[in-house]
Design a protein around this motif. Structure first.
Motif, short mmCIF file in Angstrom:
data_model
loop_
_atom_site.label_atom_id
_atom_site.label_comp_id
_atom_site.label_asym_id
_atom_site.label_seq_id
_atom_site.Cartn_x
_atom_site.Cartn_y
_atom_site.Cartn_z
N UNK A 147 52.45 47.18 19.74
CA UNK A 147 51.84 46.00 19.13
C UNK A 147 50.81 46.38 18.06
N UNK A 148 50.04 47.42 18.32
CA UNK A 148 49.07 47.89 17.31
C UNK A 148 49.80 48.33 16.04
N UNK A 149 50.89 49.05 16.23
CA UNK A 149 51.66 49.51 15.08
C UNK A 149 52.20 48.33 14.29
N UNK A 150 52.72 47.32 14.99
CA UNK A 150 53.27 46.15 14.32
C UNK A 150 52.18 45.39 13.55
N UNK A 151 51.01 45.24 14.15
CA UNK A 151 49.91 44.57 13.46
C UNK A 151 49.44 45.36 12.24
N UNK A 152 49.36 46.66 12.39
CA UNK A 152 48.96 47.52 11.27
C UNK A 152 49.96 47.40 10.13
N UNK A 153 51.25 47.46 10.45
CA UNK A 153 52.29 47.35 9.42
C UNK A 153 52.25 45.99 8.75
N UNK A 154 52.01 44.94 9.54
CA UNK A 154 51.96 43.58 8.98
C UNK A 154 50.79 43.45 8.00
N UNK A 155 49.69 44.09 8.30
CA UNK A 155 48.51 44.03 7.40
C UNK A 155 48.75 44.78 6.11
N UNK A 156 49.56 45.83 6.19
CA UNK A 156 49.83 46.65 5.01
C UNK A 156 50.81 45.97 4.05
N UNK A 157 51.61 45.05 4.54
CA UNK A 157 52.62 44.41 3.68
C UNK A 157 52.15 43.12 3.08
N UNK A 196 48.96 37.20 15.11
CA UNK A 196 48.99 37.93 13.84
C UNK A 196 47.62 38.03 13.19
N UNK A 197 46.70 37.16 13.58
CA UNK A 197 45.34 37.20 13.03
C UNK A 197 44.47 38.29 13.68
N UNK A 198 44.94 38.86 14.77
CA UNK A 198 44.17 39.89 15.46
C UNK A 198 44.15 41.17 14.65
N UNK A 199 43.11 41.94 14.84
CA UNK A 199 43.10 43.30 14.31
C UNK A 199 43.75 44.18 15.38
N UNK A 200 44.33 45.30 14.98
CA UNK A 200 44.92 46.19 15.98
C UNK A 200 43.91 46.60 17.05
N UNK A 201 42.66 46.78 16.66
CA UNK A 201 41.62 47.19 17.61
C UNK A 201 41.33 46.11 18.65
#
Length: 172
Positions: A162-172, A141-146
């Motif tokens: 996985x990129x989408x999930x990480x992006x969504x997690x960062x937005x919330x 979860x600490x990773x950036x999508x990139x």
């Protein structure tokens, strides 16, 4: 003047005493193996101890399950998390190089399994992520999508999900 009742320790049955002593023995054994692995001078010798540590943890888990599965689960999960992190670190430091293919595959399968708790990550993807140096969902979860682009062997669909999930997690 009334006499106050004296606190007396609850008496344990012989079976309870045997169980408690067996648990203490298993905990001491696990603790000794963990300390020895952490004190090892080389990553290779620490990896060699992982098998004994995993065996001790499984025995402790089985014993604790008979007493209180809810407490056992949380305790054993924390211990497994620590072992997964240790195994991943040792892999990154080259500690697995002396193992044969079967031994490496067994360690990888065991210690990457926690990553399958990430939505959309199966066994093969978990192993790819683990080999990249990410040992558990918290670290993932600490990773950036990139950063996911650097992980070799993830197929396009998994990578996108996985990129989408990480992006969504960062937005919330």
């Amino acid at each position: 003047m009334s006499a106050s009742p004296q606190a007396t320790p609850s008496a344990q049955s012989p079976t309870e005493q045997d169980n408690a002593e067996a648990l203490r023995h298993l905990v001491r054994e696990l603790e000794q193996e963990l300390l020895a692995a952490l004190d090892d001078q080389t990553a290779q010798s620490a990896v060699d101890r992982l098998q004994a540590i995993n065996h001790s943890l499984e025995a402790l888990d089985q014993s604790l399950q008979t007493i209180d599965p809810e407490v056992a689960g949380a305790l054993v999960e924390r211990l497994r998390l620590g072992l997964d992190r240790l195994a991943c670190d040792l892999h990154q430091r080259g500690g697995w190089e002396h193992l044969d293919t079967a031994q490496r595959n067994a360690l990888l399968s065991r210690h990457a399994a926690g990553l399958t708790r990430i939505d959309g990550v199966g066994k093969a993807s978990a192993e790819r992520i683990f080999l990249h140096g990410i040992s558990d969902p918290e670290r993932f979860q600490r990773l950036t999508p990139e950063a996911l682009d650097d992980i070799e062997g993830l197929n396009g669909a998994v990578l996108a999900r996985l990129k989408k999930a990480l992006t969504e997690a960062r937005e919330t």
